[in-house]
Structures are given as structure tokens and as C-alpha cells.
Design an enzyme around this catalytic site. Sequence first.
Site, mmCIF file in Angstrom:
data_model
loop_
_atom_site.group_PDB
_atom_site.id
_atom_site.type_symbol
_atom_site.label_atom_id
_atom_site.label_comp_id
_atom_site.label_asym_id
_atom_site.label_seq_id
_atom_site.Cartn_x
_atom_site.Cartn_y
_atom_site.Cartn_z
ATOM 1 N N HIS A 54 -28.934 -118.744 -4.980
ATOM 2 C CA HIS A 54 -27.531 -118.894 -4.616
ATOM 3 C C HIS A 54 -27.268 -118.380 -3.206
ATOM 4 O O HIS A 54 -26.419 -118.914 -2.492
ATOM 5 C CB HIS A 54 -26.654 -118.133 -5.614
ATOM 6 C CG HIS A 54 -26.675 -118.710 -6.993
ATOM 7 N ND1 HIS A 54 -25.605 -119.372 -7.550
ATOM 8 C CD2 HIS A 54 -27.658 -118.747 -7.930
ATOM 9 C CE1 HIS A 54 -25.908 -119.783 -8.769
ATOM 10 N NE2 HIS A 54 -27.160 -119.398 -9.020
ATOM 11 N N ASP B 146 -19.153 -118.423 -4.374
ATOM 12 C CA ASP B 146 -20.047 -119.050 -5.338
ATOM 13 C C ASP B 146 -19.260 -119.265 -6.624
ATOM 14 O O ASP B 146 -18.475 -118.409 -7.045
ATOM 15 C CB ASP B 146 -21.257 -118.141 -5.595
ATOM 16 C CG ASP B 146 -22.334 -118.806 -6.437
ATOM 17 O OD1 ASP B 146 -22.068 -119.073 -7.626
ATOM 18 O OD2 ASP B 146 -23.426 -119.073 -5.921
ATOM 19 N N THR C 254 -23.807 -124.415 -6.619
ATOM 20 C CA THR C 254 -25.183 -124.541 -6.127
ATOM 21 C C THR C 254 -26.070 -125.385 -7.029
ATOM 22 O O THR C 254 -27.281 -125.443 -6.830
ATOM 23 C CB THR C 254 -25.817 -123.148 -5.936
ATOM 24 O OG1 THR C 254 -25.801 -122.447 -7.181
ATOM 25 C CG2 THR C 254 -25.059 -122.343 -4.891
ATOM 26 N N GLN D 273 -40.197 -121.924 1.848
ATOM 27 C CA GLN D 273 -40.470 -123.192 1.181
ATOM 28 C C GLN D 273 -40.225 -124.397 2.079
ATOM 29 O O GLN D 273 -40.965 -125.393 2.020
ATOM 30 C CB GLN D 273 -39.626 -123.299 -0.088
ATOM 31 C CG GLN D 273 -39.860 -124.585 -0.879
ATOM 32 C CD GLN D 273 -39.400 -124.448 -2.294
ATOM 33 O OE1 GLN D 273 -40.056 -123.816 -3.124
ATOM 34 N NE2 GLN D 273 -38.255 -125.031 -2.611
ATOM 35 N N HIS E 110 -40.194 -125.890 -10.980
ATOM 36 C CA HIS E 110 -39.347 -125.589 -12.140
ATOM 37 C C HIS E 110 -38.062 -126.406 -12.126
ATOM 38 O O HIS E 110 -37.258 -126.302 -13.041
ATOM 39 C CB HIS E 110 -39.007 -124.102 -12.151
ATOM 40 C CG HIS E 110 -38.133 -123.688 -10.992
ATOM 41 N ND1 HIS E 110 -38.458 -123.974 -9.686
ATOM 42 C CD2 HIS E 110 -36.946 -123.039 -10.950
ATOM 43 C CE1 HIS E 110 -37.507 -123.511 -8.891
ATOM 44 N NE2 HIS E 110 -36.581 -122.942 -9.624
ATOM 45 N N TRP F 253 -32.301 -126.520 -8.398
ATOM 46 C CA TRP F 253 -31.706 -127.559 -7.556
ATOM 47 C C TRP F 253 -32.111 -127.421 -6.089
ATOM 48 O O TRP F 253 -32.346 -128.416 -5.411
ATOM 49 C CB TRP F 253 -30.191 -127.578 -7.683
ATOM 50 C CG TRP F 253 -29.587 -128.711 -6.893
ATOM 51 C CD1 TRP F 253 -28.633 -128.635 -5.925
ATOM 52 C CD2 TRP F 253 -29.908 -130.109 -7.010
ATOM 53 N NE1 TRP F 253 -28.340 -129.883 -5.434
ATOM 54 C CE2 TRP F 253 -29.122 -130.816 -6.085
ATOM 55 C CE3 TRP F 253 -30.806 -130.830 -7.812
ATOM 56 C CZ2 TRP F 253 -29.188 -132.199 -5.929
ATOM 57 C CZ3 TRP F 253 -30.877 -132.213 -7.654
ATOM 58 C CH2 TRP F 253 -30.082 -132.876 -6.726
ATOM 59 N N SER G 183 -34.941 -126.381 -4.910
ATOM 60 C CA SER G 183 -36.299 -126.915 -4.808
ATOM 61 C C SER G 183 -36.313 -128.430 -4.953
ATOM 62 O O SER G 183 -36.992 -129.140 -4.207
ATOM 63 C CB SER G 183 -37.198 -126.278 -5.872
ATOM 64 O OG SER G 183 -37.393 -124.903 -5.613
ATOM 65 N N ALA H 157 -31.320 -123.238 -17.756
ATOM 66 C CA ALA H 157 -30.049 -123.616 -17.141
ATOM 67 C C ALA H 157 -29.951 -125.135 -17.046
ATOM 68 O O ALA H 157 -30.230 -125.833 -18.018
ATOM 69 C CB ALA H 157 -29.872 -122.911 -15.795
#
Length: 486
Positions: A18, A125, A147, A364, A379, A382, A384, A402
Site C-alpha cells: 500500500h 488509503d 490499491t 521489482q 502471488h 495487484w 505485482s 484477499a
Amino acid sequence: MATNKPHVICVPIPYQGHINPMFKLAKLLHSRGVYITMVVTEFNVARLASSSTVESPFLEGFNDFSIEVIPDGLPPDNKRSVFNLHELCYSFRGIQGEPQMAIRSLLMRLLESPDIPPVTSVISDAMMTFVPQVCIELGIPVFHLYTTSACGMLGYMQFDELVKRGDFPLKDESCLTNGYLDTSIEWVPGLIKEARMKHLPTFLRTTDPNEIIFNYLAEATRNAKVTAGLILNTFDDLEGQILKEIEKVIANIYTIGPLTKLSQPVNERKLLPLSWSLWKEDNSYLEWLDKRSPKSVIYVNFGSIAVLTPEQLKEFAWGLANSKHPFLWVIRSDLVIGESNIITEDCYMEEIKDRGLILSWCLQEKVLQHPSVAVFLTHCGWNSTLESIGEGVPMICWPFFAEQQMNGLYACKEWRVGVEMEEGSVQRKEVEGLVRDVMESEKGKELKGKAMEWKKKAEEATRPGGSSYNNFDKLVRNLVGKGNHC
């Protein structure tokens, strides 16, 4: 002394997945001349400072970019892991706890300060459920940053409906194993026909009507309807049908993704050289990747919060090793439940010598942009998923919890950029087979071709004149009070 700049306060929930999109958004706003205040929890301040790779200490701040600190209400010895998520929800719920009183005090102080620009608006958020209440009380326009994917958000928007339909809580524990989770959810408008109960956010999988995370996130979704605007890290071409359904309920949606693409020009100008990683990056991967052939490496990363059992780790490890393809694997210090770790065994390290690199953390974006990376075993968080789409890298999808199950479904069935692993159990033969399939077969070529098509669309969306670029312009105008919030 205060200036006439617009001033936006950004309040992320204190988890890496987040913090990253909120910081990218803050950098983008800062590049447009907005004074930024980032709100960080006390627990994360030390982690951010110790993991920073820049010369300036984290809390020194930068021109027109300030840091404020609030408590999260949890004791110092709380690890803030996925197993403590319910405790954070308890702490953040309502309006009278320590974090809530701290944010109210902070906003009141900033509103009254003669030394900074007057507060224009707040971006919260969506999971900081108490922030909109405080902002409304103080008369500050508040925007939500959600997010998740749009398809993931549509899943959360069904939580109240699940209660009405009698699908929450589950009747009994057998619903988890008797095929109930495989039942269709055609009653949810806008979803693809393959969607099942198991693809809705996993917090519904309980027999407890008072399950804190389920109820907390239901509240967060309701809040989105009363804010000045909803910001989503996605783009119109990718999730247009889903967005049409959300817009029937929530007005003023700003799709500005992929944020990694939209913020790249800002990164290139080297503005705000702050690190917002809660883990110290291991930069040895760049030289290692440079030595690999183009499109030859499997990148493996399960994000900042997912965890594996020792047995799952072992099966992933040997599946990757047996594929005989080179791989780069990020294994956080807290990834594995318990202390058993196959990666430390000499026999395994000998098996993967010269073709496997194991890191504790990395940037990343740099990995996915590297020409040697061919596939991402993920995994399906979002960040990624969208970063992989934005760089044209196909995925092997192993959702953890989630809304990741929904992300994986869409990646594989709708966007056709991934192959799906069943959540939960892991078998080394399946891992090996999927790696070989994506790397060596015609199916793999099709996935790579489709991924490159989506990369082009993501680039078009974030260029001047593109949908996300234009939506960001509109967002800036409305954040600083020069728009009409429509």
C-alpha cells in the site's frame, strides 16, 4: 513561510503493497508542483530509515515534501505480519483510538500552521477507514486510493450483498471443502463467467459473523461512496467492463495506472531519491541478470506479506530446480512459517549452482524491466500483477489471499497473460511443468505475445493524451480545488 502551492496529505496504510502506490502517486503530484505531506506510522519509520539506500537520512525530507509520524495503536513487539492484520483492523476501526486521535491532531495542526501551504485535500488509503470521518469533520476534501484491481474492488463491493444473500458467514466449515466455493457468482454483474465464490476476497471464508477483516473492509468499501473521488491503479482498456459496473455505484473515479508507467518520467528526472522499501534491497541481482540470455530467467516473488509453509517452500524450490531454467527468487526473512528452510541445505544449493539466485529483497520494477526476465511466478498481488502486465512479462499465478484469487482469474482467463496454479497446496511436478510450459511451449509463446500487447496498451494509456494520463490531469485539478469534482 507558507507558499501558495496546493498541499496534499497522503495517508497510506502501513504495509509495503500500500505504501508503494501511494508514494508513486505522491511523487507524481510533487512533480506537478504540489506540496506533499506523507504520513508514516512510528513502527515503519525505523524500518524505512534503516532500509534506505540514499545518502540523505529518510526523515530529512526534501523540498516541499514533508514526513509526519503517527502511531498505529499496536504494541512495539507486534510483528505487523499477515497474522496480525486483524489486530491492525481493530486498532484502526472507529474514531476514538490512538491512531484516530493522532490523525485528527495532525490535520488540525497542519491546517493552522503558518509555515506550510494551506491544506488543499487528503488522499487516504481506502483501508484507513477513520480518515474520511476526520476529514469530513474538519471540512477537508478526501479522496480514496484503492490499491486493488477494479475486479478485486468489485469483489469487496459484494460483502454487504453476501450478508443479505445468506452467503456470509458460511453455514459451517464443510463449505470450505464440499465444493461450495466452486459455485457460480453470476449474480455479480460485470464479472466473467468463470468467476466463482472462491474468487471473491478470501475474508468471506469464515463461520464467524463478526469476522473483523470482513466487516472492516465492508466499511472501507462503503466509505468510497462518500469521498470526493476514488483513485484506482489500473487503466481503462484493461478493466473497462468492471469499471462501468463500479461507476454505477461510485462517482468520480480516476483510473491512473499503471502507476509504475505513469511515474517513470519522474523517476528518470531523479526527483525525490527516497527509498520507501521496508526491506533493505540486495543489488547483486543486476549483475547476475546481465549475464543471462534474453528471456531466460524465471522471476519468483510472493510479495511483502504472503507466507509459505516449509513444505510449500520445499516444493516450489525443487520444482524450480527440476525445471533446469535459471531463476531469481526473492525470499524475505519472514516468508517461511517456522524455521525449516530447504534453501539453506547444501544439496539444494549445489543443485541450483550457477542458475539460481536467491535474494532477501529487490526493486521489482528493475527486475521486470530487465531483458533477461521471461516469466514471473507471483502471488498475484495487484502491484505485482499490474507491474508484470506493464512490462509485458507473462505470469505463473499462485494466489495467496484477499482479492489475489480474482486477480489470478482475470490474468489467466480474461487478459490471457498467465497460467493458473490452484491456491494452497504445491506440488513440485506442477511447478516444474508450468515453468517448462511457459518457457518452452507454444502456449508460452501465446502468453508472451499477449503480454506484449498489454504492455503496449499500458504505455499508450500513460503517455500524454492517453486515458490514465488525462485522468491524472483531471485528478490534479480536482485535488487542488481547480476542478468541479465530476
